[in-house]
Design a protein around this motif. Structure first.
Motif: not given
Lengths: 452, 418
Positions: B1-7, B413-414, A38, A419, B10, A414-417, A410-411, A34, A406-408
């Motif tokens: 909005m970009r959606i990360s895994d954390l979002i 995930s991918l 990235r 992506e 959470n 935060g890491v998107s796997v 994370a957006s 957390p 926190a969402q903002l």
């Protein structure tokens, strides 16, 4: 263009995309961390050559590995953290106070006070009844035990709060030391060209943690060092960090700089919650409870002292309560030892219960600022309940804001796997293509060599 | 909005946490049956609960008081009925004696009367719940007994005390029949003083009273105004030759009147004791002096004394019995005295009956009040179990759905498709 240039461009490309894959894998493995921000690779083209009037490209290079972080969101999170942790801790502590009073229940002071007065009312029916006199003493003992227990528990809670305040101050000092260390390291690493992104993440996590403890203000100087002040007093920068100490003055818990003269103005964080509850809220509850109990003693003794016992020899002028000392409601031991010494006879006859009746009627008397004792106590518990509800509401409201922030974060950070995996594929393919280019260049060179 | 895994994680955790929080609250409410478990759940509701609970506690105490008092009053009524039955029997016997045919057996009638006196005396000393039924508030001795020389009956204790019991917020009721009102002698000073009287004004009254053997005495009272609304009372009892029966003059009493309504508020500073006992054992004189009917107003001062001595039933019957043994049949005054007592006990029975009626009515009202208070408490703090269970099922369903969806989405995930 020399044929070897293809080799140069391709081998540079291999190095760049290998590095890109390293960064991507670093992102992927930290996807559940957390505190991690990235990192993004900033590709750019190598400086081109101008030969024979033509521009010849030199391939790709990594201009920067950037940490994706929004300072504005960070600042909001720091501010909201202070409010949230302040209201959340206050809510928990007021909840602890509520548990101590155990209202509304049969074991609360309100019910025990009603039972106490009612026991006198019942005694007035048969004033010479020893079981009813014992009943009065039992009701009094229960009330006394509860009042004493409430005061003792409140004092224990205050002791715990004081200890926690001290521990939190130590935590503040420890965090400030760590931030100071990171400030220094990130400056020297950046100067030496060593990556500092992970170091900055660590520092930001510490700043977040600090903002949970105390109200802070954070700015960043031109060396990217965090300059933090607590209640207006400089706490840390790149050059030094301050040490804070806890002190109690006139029953108030304060935070001040070690060897400083003035207390820090606390407005948020857990330290403010602890100080507020310790210095203001609990003393206010105790003061109101004391007022009710002192008035109860005064009123009951005021009637009881005029009554006659039915003991042998008969006595008068006895107090029912011995006093209220250090939070302990004490019943006259003479009465406890001999229930016949409960002096409720107005004229000395054992069947007279006029004093008991008058004591029972005190429950309806406006004894405290135009209120009955029950009303005064109820008002105190109402205030306690309102404090608890208010802090609960603040906590929920701040929690919502914090969740959004926190969402903002994370957006953005935060890491998107998905992506990252797409990047992995992209970088892998480019790496493969670059390798293929070397093969192609090699084949071209081979062809030329075969011509010779 | 970009959606990360954390979002996603959470969001999942935040939402399931909210559901679990609601489940926990509903669970606690269903188990405890209470909506308000701590003041912060509803500060105003807590205050209301305090008030309701306080009232419920008081009502329960009033109900207990009524139950205990009714039992004591029932005993009182039973004792009075026993005495009245004996008195009725005696009235019949006294009528029989008037018939010359029966006048040859006067000793037998005297024995009957002595026997009735014993029964009545025993009943007058009856006890209930550790209290003498007719003993007032003084339980140090049996209320009534015979003098050492067996010549007269006397009160051993002060039987004038009243047991006052609180039956509701505003009703404090006496629940005993003081023996003095039934068997004793009460001399009442009645009338009013003129508020315009100057300080130093003296008012005298005199009344004939009797000792237990029927000898005549004069009770002289003297009131002197000492200040506005304040009087000093002195009294003396003198025999036929004008000699006082007291070895030393009794202490003067200070009477204080309310300046607004003119009522007597205290005697010697005591607001509850507007009566006092006069006891001269050497002369067998014993009575209660009541000042309750004195007041102050603008009319001309007018004070009088009245005594109820002829209804001193024990000594009247004793006198009749003594006379019968000496061959003297009861005279009209003696028969009238016994009938008077009969009337008095009937009146007092009615008085006690009224008290029983009053507190029985209160009992019904308190039962209703208790019922209403329980309903109020239930409205304030009770949980609608059916609704709570439905809500709980709903939340449980939401939790299961969210967990199922979470289980489907979170691990994907991918990577899973590469």
């Amino acid at each position: 263009m020399a044929l070897t240039k293809i080799f140069d461009i391709s081998s540079r490309s291999l190095a760049v995309y290998r590095r890109a894959l390293e960064v991507t894998s670093h992102n992927i493995v930290n996807s559940a961390n957390p505190n991690y921000s990235r990192q993004r690779i900033m590709f750019s083209t190598e400086t081109s050559n101008l030969t024979a009037g033509l521009v010849w490209g030199n391939g790709v290079k990594i201009s920067d590995v950037m940490r994706v972080r929004d300072r504005l969101v960070d600042t909001h999170i720091i501010g909201t953290n202070q409010k949230y942790s302040d209201s959340n801790r206050q809510s928990q502590l007021v909840g602890d106070v509520e548990k101590i009073f155990s209202e509304p229940s049969d074991l609360g002071i309100s019910n025990l006070m009603t039972t106490f007065f009612n026991s006198f009312n019942e005694l007035a029916v048969t004033p010479n009844s020893v079981p009813l006199r014992t009943n009065v003493l039992n009701a009094s003992n229960n009330l006394s035990a509860k009042v004493t227990s409430v005061n003792q528990s409140l004092n224990t809670l205050k002791g715990d709060i004081k200890q926690e305040f001290q521990q939190k101050v130590n935590s503040v000092n420890s965090i400030l030391d760590q931030i100071h260390q990171i400030n220094y390291e990130q400056f020297s690493n950046a100067y030496n060209g060593t990556p500092v992104n992970d170091l900055l993440d660590k520092r930001d996590a510490l700043v977040d943690e600090l903002s949970n403890l105390v109200n802070i203000n954070v700015v960043y100087d031109n060396t990217n060092s965090a300059v933090i002040s607590i209640g207006g007093a400089l706490a840390v920068d790149r050059m030094h960090s301050s040490q804070f100490v806890a002190e109690e003055v006139n029953g108030k818990l304060n935070l001040k700089i070690k060897d400083g003269s003035y207390p820090i103005v606390l407005t948020g964080g857990e330290l403010n919650a602890l100080s507020q509850v310790y210095s203001k809220k609990i003393p206010a509850y105790q003061q109101k409870l004391d007022a009710v109990i002192n008035k109860l003693i005064e009123a009951v003794n005021g009637e009881h002292v005029n009554g006659f016992t039915i003991s042998d020899p008969q006595e008068t002028g006895l107090n029912f309560f011995e006093g209220y000392v250090n939070g302990k409601l004490l019943i006259n031991q003479e009465l406890v030892d001999d229930p016949n010494k409960i002096a409720i006879s107005q004229d000395g006859t054992e069947g007279n219960g006029e004093i008991a009746l008058r004591i029972a009627q005190l429950t309806d008397a406006k004894l405290l600022n135009g209120n009955t004792l029950q009303e005064s106590y109820s008002s105190m518990i109402n205030g306690l309940g309102n404090d608890g509800m208010l802090q609960n509401n603040y906590t929920q409201a701040n929690q919502m804001v914090l969740d959004e922030l926190a969402q903002l974060r994370a957006s953005q950070s935060g890491v998107s796997v998905d992506e990252e995996m797409t990047n992995v594929l992209k970088f892998q393919r480019t790496y493969e293509a670059s390798a293929k280019l070397i093969t192609v260049a090699d084949e071209i060179l081979q062809t030329i060599l075969n011509m010779v | 909005m970009r959606i990360s895994d954390l979002i996603i994680s959470n969001n999942y955790l935040g939402n399931t946490n909210k559901i679990k929080d609601r489940i926990s609250i509903l669970n606690r409410q269903i188990i405890s049956g209470n909506k308000i478990e701590k003041p912060s759940d509803s500060p105003v509701g807590t205050s209301r609960l305090f008030r309701i609970s306080d009232q419920m506690g008081q009502v329960e105490t009033y109900q207990k008081n009524i139950k205990n008092s009714l039992s004591f009053l029932d005993e009182t009524v039973f004792a009075m009925e026993s005495i009245q039955s004996e008195v009725m029997n005696l009235v019949g016997k006294l009528t029989e004696i008037q018939n010359p045919i029966n006048q040859g057996n006067l000793d037998v009638y005297a024995d009957m009367i002595d026997n009735s006196i014993k029964i009545m005396l025993d009943t007058a000393n009856a006890k209930s719940d550790g209290k003498y039924v007719f003993g007032g508030t003084d339980y140090s001795n049996k209320p009534y007994g015979i003098s050492l020389d067996n010549q007269s009956y006397q009160a051993n204790t002060d039987t004038s005390g009243r047991i006052n019991v609180k039956f509701s917020q505003s009703v404090v009721q006496s629940t005993n029949m003081p023996g003095v009102e039934l068997f004793g002698t009460i001399v009442s000073s009645k009338g009013f003083f003129n508020t315009a009287d100057t300080i130093g004004t003296i008012t005298n009254t005199t009344s004939t009273i009797y000792d237990n053997l029927g000898n005549e005495y004069q009770l002289q009272t003297n009131y002197q105004k000492t200040a506005a609304n304040t009087y000093q009372m002195t009294y003396d009892i003198v025999d036929g030759s004008g000699t006082t029966v007291f070895a030393a003059p009794p202490a003067a009493k200070t009477l204080a009147f309310n300046s607004l309504n003119g009522n007597l508020v205290s005697v010697d500073g005591s607001t509850s004791g507007l009566t006092f006992e006069v006891n001269v054992p050497a002369n067998r004189i014993q009575f209660t002096m009541s000042l309750k009917s004195l007041s102050e107003n603008n009319s001309a001062t007018s004070i009088s004394l009245s005594a109820n001595q002829p209804t001193d039933i024990f000594n009247t019957l004793k006198q009749i019995s003594n006379d019968l043994r000496n061959g003297i049949i009861p005279n009209d005054a003696q028969i009238a005295a016994v009938e008077n007592f009969n009337s008095r006990i009937t009146a007092k029975q009615s008085e006690v009956g009224n008290i029983i009626n009053q507190i029985s009515t209160l009992q019904s009202m308190l039962e209703q009040q208790n019922f209403n208070l329980q309903e109020l408490a239930q409205n304030e703090n009770g949980v609608d179990i059916a609704r709570a269970v439905v809500d709980l099922q709903n939340q449980d369903f939401l939790l299961q759905v969210s967990q199922k969806i979470g289980a489907m989405i979170l691990p994907k995930s991918l990577l899973d498709y590469l």
